[in-house]
Design an enzyme around this catalytic site. Structure first.
Site, short mmCIF file in Angstrom:
data_model
loop_
_atom_site.label_atom_id
_atom_site.label_comp_id
_atom_site.label_asym_id
_atom_site.label_seq_id
_atom_site.Cartn_x
_atom_site.Cartn_y
_atom_site.Cartn_z
N ASN A 58 0.87 -1.19 -0.11
CA ASN A 58 -0.08 -0.05 0.03
C ASN A 58 0.69 1.26 -0.11
O ASN A 58 0.45 2.23 -0.57
CB ASN A 58 -0.98 0.12 1.26
CG ASN A 58 -2.31 -0.82 0.86
OD1 ASN A 58 -3.06 -0.50 0.07
ND2 ASN A 58 -2.29 -2.03 1.62
N ARG B 86 4.04 1.49 25.67
CA ARG B 86 3.45 1.93 24.43
C ARG B 86 3.32 3.17 24.25
O ARG B 86 3.62 4.21 23.14
CB ARG B 86 1.99 1.51 24.32
CG ARG B 86 1.19 1.89 22.87
CD ARG B 86 -0.14 1.04 22.91
NE ARG B 86 0.04 -0.23 23.13
CZ ARG B 86 0.08 -1.40 22.21
NH1 ARG B 86 0.32 -0.81 20.89
NH2 ARG B 86 0.20 -2.69 22.42
N LEU C 153 -2.44 2.27 18.44
CA LEU C 153 -2.04 3.44 18.70
C LEU C 153 -2.76 3.76 20.18
O LEU C 153 -3.92 3.68 20.19
CB LEU C 153 -2.74 4.29 17.62
CG LEU C 153 -1.98 4.25 16.17
CD1 LEU C 153 -2.23 5.58 15.54
CD2 LEU C 153 -0.84 3.62 15.99
N ASN D 45 -6.22 4.82 8.31
CA ASN D 45 -5.89 3.46 8.06
C ASN D 45 -6.55 2.74 6.96
O ASN D 45 -7.83 3.04 6.73
CB ASN D 45 -6.13 2.64 9.53
CG ASN D 45 -5.89 1.27 9.59
OD1 ASN D 45 -4.58 0.99 9.15
ND2 ASN D 45 -6.62 0.32 10.10
N HIS E 183 -8.06 -1.25 5.97
CA HIS E 183 -8.46 -2.37 6.61
C HIS E 183 -8.99 -3.37 5.63
O HIS E 183 -10.06 -2.74 4.86
CB HIS E 183 -9.06 -2.16 7.79
CG HIS E 183 -9.51 -3.51 8.44
ND1 HIS E 183 -8.62 -4.12 9.30
CD2 HIS E 183 -10.49 -4.25 8.39
CE1 HIS E 183 -9.17 -5.22 9.93
NE2 HIS E 183 -10.27 -5.42 9.41
N ASP F 264 -10.27 0.08 14.57
CA ASP F 264 -10.93 -0.24 13.17
C ASP F 264 -12.09 0.38 13.30
O ASP F 264 -13.13 -0.15 12.54
CB ASP F 264 -10.88 -1.84 12.91
CG ASP F 264 -9.42 -2.21 12.67
OD1 ASP F 264 -8.39 -1.53 12.35
OD2 ASP F 264 -9.40 -3.49 12.75
C1 GRF Z 1 -3.15 -4.67 4.02
O1 GRF Z 1 -4.01 -5.61 3.82
C2 GRF Z 1 -4.00 -3.77 4.89
O2 GRF Z 1 -5.35 -3.69 4.49
C3 GRF Z 1 -3.74 -4.27 6.12
O3 GRF Z 1 -2.33 -4.81 6.32
C4 GRF Z 1 -2.02 -5.26 5.15
C5 GRF Z 1 -0.78 -4.38 4.63
O4 GRF Z 1 -0.03 -5.02 3.32
N1 GRF Z 1 -3.89 -3.11 7.39
P1 GRF Z 1 0.97 -4.09 2.82
O5 GRF Z 1 2.10 -4.09 3.85
O6 GRF Z 1 0.37 -2.64 2.42
O7 GRF Z 1 1.40 -4.90 1.52
#
Ligand code: GRF
Length: 202
Positions: free
Chosen positions: A26, A77, A105, A119, A121, A157
């Site tokens: 990502n 943390r 976090l 984020n 998800h 989330d």
């Molecule tokens: C993705 O599926 C994202 O939605 C989740 O963790 C994964 C990360 O994948 N939070 P990458 O490291 O971006 O390839």
């Protein structure tokens, strides 16, 4: 001008901080969107809590500053998050993008960037929060799952949704095949969501 869109000059793009723990696909999608002109932003820093996160290479290849801060070096943390926040603020980050950052976090972090942490998800939240959302979808016999980009708040989330896209669950899917189909959608969704957030606050 809001802190989110704070620019160093009239023409400088908003500054993102991308947090990763692993693969970083990502992150790569965000880098590509910026390079292609689909996203008017700059990645000020990529921060990982793991020194061996493969995603760091995407940043290095793109000439983006990287920081490794191992959570194991901190007693709590809060202390870890304080150090991360300091790194991000020091680099004048206006929007934090979690991209596979496998850490909860603390309120300290969330309060330091109110409504300025996103984020991604791999499910249609509020369905299947937390770990293994693809397996959760299969166990639930869902016919549709998807991906969500949301604003991060103090609950896991659970913050306001920015964008979601559906992905079909196909008979015979395993968690891996479903994850791969969702991931392809994530790579378009995250840049779109970041652009939307930046435009809304401009
Ligand atoms: C993705 O599926 C994202 O939605 C989740 O963790 C994964 C990360 O994948 N939070 P990458 O490291 O971006 O390839």
């Amino acid at each position: 001008m809001s802190a989110l869109t704070a620019r160093d000059s009239a023409s400088a793009p908003p500054r993102l901080g991308v947090l990763i723990s692993g693969r970083g696909s990502n992150l790569k999608a965000l880098i590509d969107a910026i390079d292609d002109g689909r996203l008017d932003a700059t990645i000020a820093v990529v921060l990982s809590n793991k020194a061996d996160a493969p995603g760091l290479d995407h940043a290095r290849l793109a000439g983006i500053a990287t920081v490794v801060l191992s959570h194991q070096a901190f007693a709590s943390r809060e202390e870890y998050d304080r150090a991360v926040v300091q790194e991000l603020k020091g680099r004048r980050v206006g929007l934090v993008c979690l991209a596979g950052f496998m850490r909860l976090l603390s309120p300290l972090f969330v309060d330091a960037f109110p409504d300025r942490i996103l984020n991604i998800h791999p499910s249609l939240l509020p369905n299947y929060p937390g770990l293994h959302p693809q397996q959760q979808a299969l166990d639930d016999h869902a016919t549709v799952s998807g991906a969500t980009v949301h604003v991060v708040n103090k609950d896991l989330d659970a913050g306001p949704v920015v964008l979601q896209r559906e992905v079909p669950v196909i008979p015979g899917d395993t968690a891996d095949t479903l994850a791969a189909r969702i991931l392809a959608v994530e790579h378009r969704l995250y840049p779109d969501a970041v652009r939307l957030v930046l435009e809304r606050r401009r």
